[in-house]
Design an enzyme around this catalytic site. Sequence first.
Site, mmCIF file in Angstrom:
data_model
loop_
_atom_site.group_PDB
_atom_site.id
_atom_site.type_symbol
_atom_site.label_atom_id
_atom_site.label_comp_id
_atom_site.label_asym_id
_atom_site.label_seq_id
_atom_site.Cartn_x
_atom_site.Cartn_y
_atom_site.Cartn_z
ATOM 1 C CG HIS A 153 -20.707 25.677 -48.200
ATOM 2 N ND1 HIS A 153 -20.093 27.270 -49.195
ATOM 3 C CD2 HIS A 153 -22.070 26.525 -47.864
ATOM 4 C CE1 HIS A 153 -21.551 28.014 -48.903
ATOM 5 N NE2 HIS A 153 -22.460 27.907 -48.387
ATOM 6 C CB SER A 283 -1.136 2.997 -55.511
ATOM 7 O OG SER A 283 0.337 3.233 -55.227
#
Length: 476
Positions: A153, A283
């Site tokens: 999970h 970026s």
Amino acid sequence: MMNHDTYENPLISRYASRAMAELWSSNRKFSTWRRLWVALARAEKELGLEISDAQIAAMEAKVDAIDFEAARAYEKKLRHDVMAHVHTFGDAAPEARAIIHLGATSCYVTDNTDLILLREALGRVRDQLVGAIDALAVFAERWKGEPCLGYTHFQPAQLVTIGKRATLWCQDLLLDLDEIERRIAELRFLGVKGTTGTQASFLDLFDGDHAKVEELDRRVAAAFGFDRVFPVTGQTYPRKVDSLVLSALVGLAESAHRFGSDLRLLAHERELEEPFEADQIGSSAMAYKRNPMRAERLCSIARFLMAQHAAASQTAATQWLERTLDDSAVRRMTLPQSFLAADALLTLYLNVVPGLVVRPAVVAAHVERELPFMATEAILMAGVRAGGDRQDLHERIRVHSLAAADAVKQGADRNDLIDRLQADPAFAAVDLDATLDPRRFIGRCPQQVDAFLDTEVEPVRRRYPNLRGQRQEVHV
């Protein structure tokens, strides 16, 4: 040269290899049509039709000399692509004009060509898959004993190893290889079936001789390396074949998406990073960024590929009786682009995996942060063996664990559970440090990796000894 005034397919210009792009090119397609016409004429001659060696030689001499402008002009006039190329071939080899396409229908060249290209494209995907499997196996072998947090999970769970995790990615690709090999092995030729699949035109050519018609089917198929033909068809080969082939490619896309997603998660944790060139920019605004752009591209292209199967499935489901043409346009797009996408995914695998960067210090820090919680069962058993009361020790561990977890959540630098237990007299007889060796908690991970490589990967390496993974470059 690129035409900057019209749309360009990024699968060609950015993502897929030149080899796969050339496989689906007009030149490969139409030269294969011509080879099919030559093979048909030769087999018809061998079985008794009046076709001369000179006619066959004239055709063979012009197989690759395609006048695409002439074909384009014929198609504009005739509105029929196959007949446009029949006329263009006839102009190039006028001695053979009368016997080109003799007895055949359009699907003789279009469908048999597609099957030839599908087989070659599947072979290329298979070879790249083997390379990716090998690369992941090398990585798994190197890191088979390195403990790391396991996640369920996406929450910290019992420890695994970095190499064991890599075998999960590799196992997915092995399942994909099984499917690709199956599709190659089961691929059949359409052969020479005629307008509705009855072979009536060929039966007429051979004066009702069924044996010669059957032999014609076999000989043409054998000329292209197929040992099996479909015994019955309509005018086309079953479009179910396209659906099955694309299903195998979609399986690869599923594996690639899972692999790419895992890399992105681990990059966030700073445990594992994809290659990053010295001058690469992460970026345009945030100069410090090192984004997992290759992993993101894996997921993006995989998503595109997974979407293609719906079209192939719907096409297979909606064929009418012996033939309908609503399959043509969609197949021109889905078949090539699906293989181009699969090729792009495997190129990414062979770029990323050999250059994967592991950050052992970060991995170890994450393990250290969580390991005290994972060691509590071992601590409990050691306390009982030292004479403690199981229920009392359990309660003490519970209280200390909750307090330590709360401290971590409040911003504490480290997990101080062991410190708390060491300060508790109930655990004075327990060697707490001995319980914190991470290798005590990885189970059989190294042995599982060894067994996996021996039983699953080595047979593939033996089958394909010349396809060991080598790093490929990608357009970034």
